[in-house]
Design a protein around this motif. Structure first.
Motif, short mmCIF file in Angstrom:
data_model
loop_
_atom_site.label_atom_id
_atom_site.label_comp_id
_atom_site.label_asym_id
_atom_site.label_seq_id
_atom_site.Cartn_x
_atom_site.Cartn_y
_atom_site.Cartn_z
N GLN A 1 0.56 -1.06 -0.20
CA GLN A 1 0.02 -0.22 -0.38
C GLN A 1 0.99 1.18 0.65
N SER A 2 1.89 1.11 0.62
CA SER A 2 2.62 2.26 0.64
C SER A 2 3.73 2.47 -0.34
N GLU A 3 3.83 1.47 -1.00
CA GLU A 3 4.19 1.94 -2.13
C GLU A 3 3.62 2.16 -3.41
N ALA A 4 2.88 1.85 -3.44
CA ALA A 4 1.12 2.00 -4.45
C ALA A 4 0.68 4.11 -4.02
N ARG A 5 1.08 4.61 -2.86
CA ARG A 5 0.65 5.59 -2.66
C ARG A 5 2.16 7.03 -3.45
N HIS B 1 4.06 5.71 -5.40
CA HIS B 1 3.80 5.62 -7.14
C HIS B 1 2.99 6.42 -8.10
N ALA B 2 1.52 6.83 -7.39
CA ALA B 2 0.58 7.62 -7.31
C ALA B 2 1.01 8.89 -7.08
N ILE B 3 2.03 9.00 -6.38
CA ILE B 3 2.03 11.23 -6.18
C ILE B 3 3.88 11.12 -6.81
N ASN C 1 3.60 9.43 -9.86
CA ASN C 1 4.09 9.44 -11.58
C ASN C 1 2.69 10.46 -11.62
N GLN C 2 2.01 11.42 -10.33
CA GLN C 2 0.95 11.90 -11.34
C GLN C 2 1.96 14.04 -10.70
N ASN D 1 9.89 10.57 -13.35
CA ASN D 1 8.41 10.40 -13.50
C ASN D 1 8.09 11.45 -14.51
#
Length: 142
Positions: free
Chosen positions: A30-34, A36-38, A40-41, A59
């Motif tokens: 979950q931490s890695e997903a957060r 990567h979302a931040i 990459n966006q 990014n």
């Protein structure tokens, strides 16, 4: 387990509680997903460099800023897209970050895009505790 005729008469079973392992693994995912979302966006160009100034991650905003793909940047070092005139001053800043003398730096420098165009950027660079430095770039507007 076997009897005197060497026939299998039972099974030995071992079990371990992996609840904590599963919880930690889920939290890490979950931490890695957060992250990567931040990462990459983000609208600012972000890059992670290793201690030898090689690109570890970039990014989409950084890729667009310099005109290189993620794959191209992954085979490059900072010097490959930095103006040579700015590289020695930038290296001094990186050394101070890696040595722990500074935790962050803000400065302006020139980058060379893939198409040869030179652009000026304001760089905010941070020392990361995982052996990387990270920078975010914002294109300077005169």
């Amino acid at each position: 387990m076997q009897n005197e005729k060497e026939e299998i008469t039972g099974v030995i079973m071992a079990a371990a509680d992996i609840t904590l392992y599963k919880q930690v693994s889920d939290a890490l995912r979950q931490s890695e997903a957060r992250f990567h979302a931040i990462f990459n966006q983000a609208t600012l160009g972000l890059i992670l460099l290793d201690s030898e100034n090689r690109v570890v991650e970039s990014n989409p905003a950084f890729q667009q800023l310099l005109g290189y793909s993620r794959e191209e940047l992954a085979h490059m070092s900072l010097a490959d897209f930095s103006e040579a005139k700015d590289m020695s001053a930038h290296q001094e800043i990186l050394n101070r970050l890696i040595e722990g003398k500074d935790r962050h730096a803000i400065f302006e420098k020139r980058y060379r895009r893939k198409d040869g165009y030179s652009l000026e950027a304001r760089v905010r660079e941070l020392a990361a505790d995982v052996g990387f430095t990270g920078a975010d770039l914002e294109r300077s507007v005169d």
